[in-house]
Design a protein around this motif. Structure first.
Motif, PDB file in Angstrom:
ATOM      1  N   LEU A  86      15.564  12.244 -30.699  1.00 18.50           N
ATOM      2  CA  LEU A  86      16.923  12.759 -30.491  1.00 18.50           C
ATOM      3  C   LEU A  86      17.372  12.729 -29.037  1.00 18.50           C
ATOM      4  O   LEU A  86      18.522  13.071 -28.735  1.00 18.50           O
ATOM      5  CB  LEU A  86      17.073  14.191 -31.038  1.00 18.50           C
ATOM      6  CG  LEU A  86      16.816  14.377 -32.533  1.00 18.50           C
ATOM      7  CD1 LEU A  86      17.014  15.841 -32.927  1.00 18.50           C
ATOM      8  CD2 LEU A  86      17.719  13.474 -33.364  1.00 18.50           C
ATOM      9  N   ASN A  87      16.499  12.312 -28.125  1.00 18.01           N
ATOM     10  CA  ASN A  87      16.842  12.311 -26.695  1.00 18.01           C
ATOM     11  C   ASN A  87      16.325  11.058 -25.996  1.00 18.01           C
ATOM     12  O   ASN A  87      15.673  11.159 -24.955  1.00 18.01           O
ATOM     13  CB  ASN A  87      16.270  13.553 -26.011  1.00 18.01           C
ATOM     14  CG  ASN A  87      17.124  14.781 -26.227  1.00 18.01           C
ATOM     15  OD1 ASN A  87      18.267  14.844 -25.773  1.00 18.01           O
ATOM     16  ND2 ASN A  87      16.574  15.746 -26.946  1.00 18.01           N
TER      17      ASN A  87
ATOM     18  N   SER B 268      18.525   1.595 -14.832  1.00 15.70           N
ATOM     19  CA  SER B 268      19.875   2.093 -14.553  1.00 15.70           C
ATOM     20  C   SER B 268      19.884   3.611 -14.429  1.00 15.70           C
ATOM     21  O   SER B 268      20.577   4.178 -13.569  1.00 15.70           O
ATOM     22  CB  SER B 268      20.833   1.637 -15.667  1.00 15.70           C
ATOM     23  OG  SER B 268      20.849   0.224 -15.769  1.00 15.70           O
ATOM     24  N   LEU B 269      19.112   4.291 -15.283  1.00 11.65           N
ATOM     25  CA  LEU B 269      18.984   5.747 -15.154  1.00 11.65           C
ATOM     26  C   LEU B 269      18.276   6.123 -13.852  1.00 11.65           C
ATOM     27  O   LEU B 269      18.610   7.127 -13.210  1.00 11.65           O
ATOM     28  CB  LEU B 269      18.209   6.319 -16.345  1.00 11.65           C
ATOM     29  CG  LEU B 269      18.974   6.501 -17.655  1.00 11.65           C
ATOM     30  CD1 LEU B 269      18.031   6.945 -18.769  1.00 11.65           C
ATOM     31  CD2 LEU B 269      20.114   7.516 -17.489  1.00 11.65           C
ATOM     32  N   ALA B 270      17.292   5.305 -13.461  1.00  7.66           N
ATOM     33  CA  ALA B 270      16.539   5.596 -12.237  1.00  7.66           C
ATOM     34  C   ALA B 270      17.434   5.566 -11.008  1.00  7.66           C
ATOM     35  O   ALA B 270      17.253   6.362 -10.078  1.00  7.66           O
ATOM     36  CB  ALA B 270      15.387   4.600 -12.085  1.00  7.66           C
TER      37      ALA B 270
ATOM     38  N   THR C 285      23.485   0.473 -21.831  1.00  2.92           N
ATOM     39  CA  THR C 285      24.018   1.493 -20.919  1.00  2.92           C
ATOM     40  C   THR C 285      24.697   2.624 -21.681  1.00  2.92           C
ATOM     41  O   THR C 285      25.105   3.611 -21.090  1.00  2.92           O
ATOM     42  CB  THR C 285      25.020   0.874 -19.922  1.00  2.92           C
ATOM     43  OG1 THR C 285      26.112   0.301 -20.647  1.00  2.92           O
ATOM     44  CG2 THR C 285      24.337  -0.202 -19.079  1.00  2.92           C
ATOM     45  N   ASN C 286      24.805   2.468 -22.998  1.00  2.73           N
ATOM     46  CA  ASN C 286      25.346   3.520 -23.850  1.00  2.73           C
ATOM     47  C   ASN C 286      24.816   3.268 -25.255  1.00  2.73           C
ATOM     48  O   ASN C 286      25.107   2.226 -25.859  1.00  2.73           O
ATOM     49  CB  ASN C 286      26.878   3.471 -23.844  1.00  2.73           C
ATOM     50  CG  ASN C 286      27.496   4.639 -24.582  1.00  2.73           C
ATOM     51  OD1 ASN C 286      26.938   5.150 -25.559  1.00  2.73           O
ATOM     52  ND2 ASN C 286      28.669   5.069 -24.133  1.00  2.73           N
ATOM     53  N   TRP C 287      24.013   4.189 -25.792  1.00  3.14           N
ATOM     54  CA  TRP C 287      23.395   3.968 -27.106  1.00  3.14           C
ATOM     55  C   TRP C 287      24.422   3.877 -28.227  1.00  3.14           C
ATOM     56  O   TRP C 287      24.112   3.395 -29.320  1.00  3.14           O
ATOM     57  CB  TRP C 287      22.371   5.074 -27.399  1.00  3.14           C
ATOM     58  CG  TRP C 287      21.107   4.876 -26.621  1.00  3.14           C
ATOM     59  CD1 TRP C 287      20.623   5.672 -25.629  1.00  3.14           C
ATOM     60  CD2 TRP C 287      20.176   3.795 -26.745  1.00  3.14           C
ATOM     61  NE1 TRP C 287      19.455   5.148 -25.116  1.00  3.14           N
ATOM     62  CE2 TRP C 287      19.159   4.002 -25.792  1.00  3.14           C
ATOM     63  CE3 TRP C 287      20.108   2.669 -27.566  1.00  3.14           C
ATOM     64  CZ2 TRP C 287      18.080   3.129 -25.639  1.00  3.14           C
ATOM     65  CZ3 TRP C 287      19.036   1.794 -27.425  1.00  3.14           C
ATOM     66  CH2 TRP C 287      18.042   2.032 -26.471  1.00  3.14           C
TER      67      TRP C 287
ATOM     68  N   ASN D  87      22.300  11.088 -22.064  1.00  2.00           N
ATOM     69  CA  ASN D  87      21.258  10.177 -21.579  1.00  2.00           C
ATOM     70  C   ASN D  87      21.786   8.774 -21.304  1.00  2.00           C
ATOM     71  O   ASN D  87      21.030   7.811 -21.259  1.00  2.00           O
ATOM     72  CB  ASN D  87      20.107  10.130 -22.584  1.00  2.00           C
ATOM     73  CG  ASN D  87      19.472  11.492 -22.778  1.00  2.00           C
ATOM     74  OD1 ASN D  87      19.003  12.100 -21.831  1.00  2.00           O
ATOM     75  ND2 ASN D  87      19.475  11.997 -24.008  1.00  2.00           N
ATOM     76  N   SER D  88      23.081   8.665 -21.123  1.00  4.51           N
ATOM     77  CA  SER D  88      23.693   7.368 -20.825  1.00  4.51           C
ATOM     78  C   SER D  88      23.855   7.187 -19.318  1.00  4.51           C
ATOM     79  O   SER D  88      24.368   8.077 -18.635  1.00  4.51           O
ATOM     80  CB  SER D  88      25.068   7.277 -21.485  1.00  4.51           C
ATOM     81  OG  SER D  88      25.788   6.174 -20.993  1.00  4.51           O
TER      82      SER D  88
END
Length: 708
Positions: free
Chosen positions: A544-545, A585-587, A605-607, A632-633
């Motif tokens: 879920l995350n 990208s999150l890093a 970049t977006n689930w 988380n995007s």
């Protein structure tokens, strides 16, 4: 012009003799290894076949000598019928998606020598012999057919197949990508019926991809692609009996029926197994179909509080129609033995390790042959286990990554093995693991790399904030000085169930990493929470995350490295492709204070933009779990970007759409963030073809040299 070309050729020649691993050498094939293609045991258990340039060759296990060609000619693949009296030969192919392709096939009768072009020599998909060897079923233009091999007569089973609308016996895009195969039909054991899946994708939203080429006006590739929360194909199971030439829709209304990932043949005539699932993929029904009557019996339901790996089914029926099943019930993936009615007889394998591959069952010795992590989560070994006593025997090397191709009678197997320090070797062993003969090694490849100062990976573990020990590897320069501070370049993928920290030969980025090490970088990789082979709890923590705990672990790893005396904590970079690009990208956003530079190739970049089966398996739908998607995007955190960021994407990526790069780019632009962006025209998720890969890796190398 001639003078310039001459100068370049001299420079290239000099580079080849320099004692370093260069991009020129990597992409020229200078380090290319050797393998054995298309290994398949023959039914007698004493011979095996392989694909060679001159044909399909036959070898003896006992002598290891070639006994001639089964068929002469050049072929891409082959399939025998059950009796090995006929062979299906792939002569020409055109790829479609990851697994699917169009192929032109011949069927050769090995007794008479007669050759029959399948479907009159036209393209087909997923051809399959009937068990009695008299027919071949296939798919053409989304319809299911079979061809009689004596008369050559072709019978069309379905007529409603239509592109981007109805598919018969074949996976749609998302089934193929996420369930891992394109074929969705099966013959009964007595060859008198076929059960197939019909997919109606008419209500699935359509994806359009611009194809530029060299044409005056770009064209469009259109295909059905269900994104998270969108409509999927409506699937149904259909029974076709050859004697009546009629199709019967099977009634699945009393069972889980949103997805039908797999169709299997049992050991009994008139039986087929369907694996079905609801949309959330946290439970699967195992259904037995009577192909005379269409009656359906549920054998059992496999369930999990999070998800079932519907893309990784282990199911084999034994002679008495009892069966072997793979499941993660006790915290690791193990094998279970059921009777023919779906009653559990016993758990076959147990322990704090996982079964990673299933090779088969020897009815004489009552043993299953498997690949496992019994010798540590970064290693894969081959073992046999007696299903009655539970006795386990190690057959392969105790370390490295080992796989096996067994003879039909299990008297022999060809072991393929490698490690982080040693490329692939192919060794013939007997059924007890005794080495009989080395068939192929890659000593020449290894010597070239060692002469060019190759470094190997060192394995260790790193703690995360949750108290886990994360598997890791590191590559240090040959002249490593512990008193010197080096820039660190981290690589990861991090997707659910994946593994990058593996004691295996790295055919992917390994040589490039060596090139970077020779440029003065330390390269490292860490498998954080969500990755595989360390137990179900470690893998499914991210439920879920997606992205939350994975990036926390990469940030924790980078901080840990930053405390080491030999790492410059102000020069840490990160790289990844696909899910790894998402992480990079999150890093550079959520981890902007830790990472100085990052390269994201083909990132999600977006689930919300990714496909339904994969994303919803781990996240449920956006309607049910909007926070899991948005929190988380990377796009949500575009305002946090600080370091140097290189975004790379192919414009014709049918998997992770170019749309992901466009949305993230727009978010960065609107937050006044500077970054570099490279688009590869008409390239798919793999970004290859012609000089594409050399150019790509030179660009990434230059980016690092300038920014890290």
């Amino acid at each position: 012009m001639k003078k310039i070309l001459f100068s370049i050729s001299i420079l290239t020649s000099v580079a080849y003799f320099s004692q370093e691993i260069t991009l020129d050498k990597i992409y020229s094939g200078y380090y290319r290894g050797k393998g054995i293609s298309g290994i398949s045991s023959l039914k007698n258990g004493e011979n095996y076949a392989v694909i060679e340039p001159g044909g399909i060759a036959k070898y003896s296990y006992k002598t290891t000598k070639k006994e001639g060609n089964i068929v002469d000619g050049k072929f891409q693949s082959y399939i025998f019928n059950d009796e090995e009296s006929k062979i299906l030969l792939l002569k020409e192919s055109e790829p479609i998606y990851r697994h699917s392709f169009l192929g032109k096939f011949d069927v050769k009768d090995l007794k008479s020598g007669k050759i029959l072009p399948l479907n009159n020599g036209n393209f087909v998909q997923e051809p399959t012999f009937s068990p009695d060897g008299t027919k071949v079923a296939f798919i053409a233009d989304n319809n299911l057919f079979y061809q009689d091999l004596d008369s050559g007569r072709i019978t069309q089973i379905t007529t409603d197949g239509k592109k981007n609308s109805v598919i018969n016996g074949l996976a749609d895009w998302v089934y193929e990508e996420e369930f891992g195969h394109a074929k969705l039909y099966e013959w009964t054991k007595n060859s008198d019926a076929i059960i197939f899946v019909k997919s109606n994708e008419s209500e699935v939203p359509e994806m359009s991809i611009t194809i530029y080429g060299k044409q005056l006006y770009p064209s469009e590739m259109k295909f059905k692609y269900p994104k998270a929360g969108a409509n999927n194909s409506v699937v149904s199971a259909q029974l076709y009996r050859l004697d009546s030439a009629k199709i019967m829709a099977l009634d699945l209304s009393n069972f889980k029926n949103y997805y039908i990932p797999d169709v299997y043949r049992t050991a009994k005539a008139d039986e087929i197994i369907l694996i079905t699932s609801e949309r959330l993929q946290n439970a699967s029904d195992v259904l037995k179909v009577n192909t005379k009557t269409g009656a359906i019996t549920k054998l059992f339901t496999e369930s999990d509080k999070r998800w079932i790996d519907t893309d990784n089914v282990t199911l084999e029926f034994l002679d008495d129609n009892s069966f072997i099943w793979g499941a993660e019930r006790d915290g690791n993936r193990h094998l279970y033995w059921y009777d023919q009615n779906g009653k559990l007889k016993k758990q076959i394998t147990k322990g704090n390790w996982e079964v990673t591959n299933y090779y088969g069952f020897n009815p004489k010795s009552k043993e299953v042959f498997i690949q496992t992590t019994q010798e540590g989560s970064i290693n894969k070994v081959v073992s046999k286990v007696n299903i009655e006593t539970g006795k386990t025997t190690l057959l392969s090397n105790a370390s490295g990554t080992n796989s096996a191709n067994f003879s039909h009678n299990y008297k022999y197997f060809i072991e393929t093995s490698s490690s982080a320090a040693k490329p692939y070797t192919y060794v013939l062993k007997d059924g007890n693991g005794k080495t009989l003969k080395e068939l192929q090694n890659n000593e020449e490849q290894l010597k070239k790399l060692q002469a060019d100062n190759m470094v190997t990976k060192e394995f260790f573990t790193i703690p995360n904030e949750a108290g886990d020990q994360m598997n890791a590897w590191i590559m240090k320069p040959k002249d490593f000085d512990p008193n010197k501070k080096y820039p660190l370049f981290m690589f990861q993928y991090s997707g659910p169930g994946s593994q990058q920290v593996s004691n295996s030969w790295d055919q992917g980025n390994g040589l490039w990493f060596n090139h970077l090490v020779q440029k003065g970088y330390i390269v490292a990789c860490v498998d954080g929470r969500g990755t595989g082979y360390k137990g179900t709890e470690y893998k499914k923590t991210t439920y879920l995350n997606l992205g939350k705990y994975e990036i926390e672990d990469q940030i924790a790893a980078a901080k840990w490295f930053g405390t080491q005396s030999y790492i410059n904590k102000d020069r840490i970079g990160i790289f990844g492709w696909s899910f790894g690009g998402y992480m990079a990208s999150l890093a550079l956003t959520k981890g902007a204070d830790v990472f100085k530079a990052g390269i994201a190739v083909a990132p999600v970049t977006n689930w919300r933009y990714y496909d339904s089966i994969y994303t919803e398996r781990f996240m449920r739908t956006p309607q049910e779990n909007p926070g899991g998607y948005d929190d988380n995007s990377p796009t949500t955190y575009a305002n946090l970007l600080k370091g140097k960021y290189l975004l790379i994407h192919g414009t014709a990526d049918d998997n992770v759409h170019f749309q992901n790069a466009m949305e993230f780019s727009e978010a960065l632009i609107q937050n006044n963030k500077q970054f570099e962006f490279m688009a590869y025209p008409d390239k798919n998720h793999g970004i290859y073809g012609g000089q594409t890969r050399p150019q790509l890796y030179q660009k990434m190398t230059n980016f690092l040299l300038e920014n890290l």
